[in-house]
Design an enzyme around this catalytic site. Structure first.
Site, PDB file in Angstrom:
ATOM      1  CD  GLU A 184     -30.091  15.084  32.625  1.00 48.73           C
ATOM      2  OE1 GLU A 184     -29.908  16.249  32.796  1.00 48.73           O
ATOM      3  OE2 GLU A 184     -29.923  14.137  32.018  1.00 48.73           O
ATOM      4  CD  GLU A 196     -32.027  12.654  28.618  1.00 48.68           C
ATOM      5  OE1 GLU A 196     -30.993  13.225  28.449  1.00 48.68           O
ATOM      6  OE2 GLU A 196     -33.002  13.101  29.251  1.00 48.68           O
TER       7      GLU A 196
HETATM    8  O1  AHR Z   1     -31.104  15.396  25.451  1.00 52.22           O
HETATM    9  C1  AHR Z   1     -30.664  16.728  25.806  1.00 52.22           C
HETATM   10  C2  AHR Z   1     -30.496  17.041  27.333  1.00 52.22           C
HETATM   11  O2  AHR Z   1     -29.644  16.141  27.913  1.00 52.22           O
HETATM   12  C3  AHR Z   1     -31.732  16.634  28.202  1.00 52.22           C
HETATM   13  O3  AHR Z   1     -32.733  17.631  28.005  1.00 52.22           O
HETATM   14  C4  AHR Z   1     -31.523  16.342  29.410  1.00 52.22           C
HETATM   15  O4  AHR Z   1     -32.105  15.570  30.454  1.00 52.22           O
HETATM   16  C5  AHR Z   1     -29.922  15.834  29.437  1.00 52.22           C
HETATM   17  O5  AHR Z   1     -28.987  16.529  30.248  1.00 52.22           O
END
Ligand code: AHR
Length: 490
Positions: A173, A295
């Site tokens: 990110e 994610e």
């Molecule tokens: O999964 C929780 C958080 O969500 C992670 O650390 C980040 O990459 C995302 O914003």
């Protein structure tokens, strides 16, 4: 009667088993007091890793595990987590609860976890606050077997032989917690950092560039145009948040409207994958670069009374449906989606396992992964549902969702979801060439908010499903409301 059509003659790409991957961050009780309890714990463990959890994860054939973050990754300095534990640096986990990170779980512990699980490691490097040298040395430390400073250091820390590390991400990110970069800047940084990730001793690193947040199509376009030829994969992050980021909604106490909104927002994953893929196709028509959805999952308000920075939430049949729909979507786009990692493995967000001291339970989401493991490394088959729209105002969804595959033994596997909050569906499963073939099925069903607790850990679980009959063109059965079903033919 609703018709589900499977065409065994129309084969698609291979469904990489990595689509069934997981994610473990130094966040809340995912690592510490989750999978890792330390060697001195009374809870049975091997090298500090909980035996019961390792066994449960092996059962769902966990193929790949991402670590150490997440946002944590771009503040993680791997050298803090090697060597004698009592000499490891203690630091503050600024992203997640401001708790002390004692670095007792580091590179050796993570790679040992992957060995115990029999899965591929997927390591996320630090671009936001790390250096090119630091990242390059981490890969050297883990994978180089000859004489070198990092290889010697690894041996001095008790691991003479190098590991194999297949997947490595260059930042996380980086449009946000990983440095707030613009895509043009990150694309150049990516090109520079990845140059020094070397392939040692036959270890071929699959390099993943930080991809977009949700529908940031510009990010995908810039990355593919400026750095596409330097990457093997591009990540995508998208979470199902029923409400707003400020008020996400409860994990267990939700209205019918919130239920359908959750499913509608989950189905948006399909549109996102199609749109990002179209952009990738412009630069990579042969689909050599994988979309890595590293994610995904539900994100609710934390359980009342728990640390807001720990992201601990319960998990109901609604989550099971979210998992099943997402996994069907990834299967159906397996020509582009090369890996996906649910967030996160234990005690965080849409976890497959929850723990309370020595107790542990398997969530409805775990049981979906158990049902869906039949698709790992199988070949996608064309499938189609004649669905009707159901739901509430502003949150209409199709009533059924499907994917199908053929495994290496010629068995056909179908996973079907009934999204309805309250109505069953009679299914006419139309599939040619299966007359007389044996059929077996399993089901995960319950009220939409049904969940497992430490008092009733087996309330929601997979069961054999026998009520399925042969027809002239396939099979017929009834699927209850809010249900996930897997059928195997052959
Ligand atoms: O999964 C929780 C958080 O969500 C992670 O650390 C980040 O990459 C995302 O914003």
């Amino acid at each position: 009667m609703s018709k589900v059509i499977i065409n065994p003659n129309k084969k698609g790409a291979k469904i990489n088993r990595e689509i069934y991957g997981h994610f473990s961050e130094h966040l809340g009780r995912c690592i510490y007091n989750g999978i890792y309890v330390g060697e001195g714990s009374n809870i049975p463990n091997v090298n500090g890793l909980r035996t019961d959890i390792v066994k449960a994860l092996k059962k769902i054939k966990i193929p790949v595990l991402r670590w150490p973050g997440g946002c944590f990754a771009d503040e993680y300095h791997w050298k803090d987590g090697i060597g004698p534990k009592n000499a490891r640096k203690k630091m503050v986990n600024t992203h997640w609860g401001g708790v002390t990170e004692d670095n007792s779980f580091g590179t050796h512990e993570f790679l040992n976890l992957c060995e115990q699980l029999g899965c591929e490691p997927y390591i996320n490097g630090n671009v936001g606050s790390g250096t090119v040298q630091e990242m390059s040395e981490w890969v050297e430390y883990m994978t180089f077997g000859g004489i070198s400073p990092m290889s010697d250091l690894r041996a001095a820390n008790g691991h003479e032989k190098p590991w194999k590390v297949k997947y490595f991400a260059v930042g996380n990110e980086n449009w946000g917690c990983g440095g707030n970069m613009r895509p043009e800047y990150y694309a150049d940084e990516y090109r520079r950092y990845q140059t020094y990730i070397r392939n040692y001793d036959g270890n071929k690193v699959y390099k993943v560039a930080c991809g977009p947040d949700t529908a940031n199509y510009k990010w995908t376009d810039v990355l593919m145009s400026a750095a596409g030829k330097f990457m093997d994969g591009l990540s995508l992050h998208y979470y199902t948040v029923p409400g707003t980021w400020e008020k996400k909604g409860s994990a267990t106490d939700f209205s019918v409207q919130e239920y359908y909104t959750t499913l509608k927002k989950t189905l948006y994953m399909d549109e996102l994958i199609q749109n990002h893929s179209r952009i990738m196709d412009v630069y990579d028509p042969d689909k050599k670069v994988g979309l890595i959805v590293d994610e995904w999952g539900t994100w609710y308000d934390v359980e009342p009374g728990t640390n807001p920075g720990f992201l601990y939430q319960q998990n109901t049949m609604r989550d099971a449906l979210v998992a099943a729909i997402n996994l069907n979507i990834f299967n159906n786009h397996c020509d582009r989606v090369a890996m996906a990692n649910i967030a996160q493995m234990i005690n965080v967000l849409q976890a497959v396992i929850l723990t309370d001291g020595e107790k542990m339970l398997l969530t409805p989401t775990y049981h979906v992964f158990d049902l869906y493991k039949i698709h790992q490394d199988a070949t996608l088959l064309e499938s189609y549902v004649e669905s009707s729209l159901i739901g509430t105002d502003g949150a209409m969804v199709p009533d059924l969702h499907v994917s199908a595959s053929e495994d290496s033994n010629g068995r056909i596997n179908i996973t079907l979801v009934n999204l309805s909050h309250n109505q069953s569906r009679h299914i006419d499963l139309d599939i040619q060439g299966t007359n007389g073939k044996p059929v077996s099925a399993h089901i995960l069903t319950g009220e939409p908010n049904a969940h497992n607790s430490f008092f009733a850990p087996d309330k929601v679980k997979n069961e054999d499903f026998k009520d399925i009959s042969a027809t002239n063109t396939g099979f017929a059965f009834t699927i209850e409301r809010s249900t996930v079903l897997s059928v195997t033919i052959g």
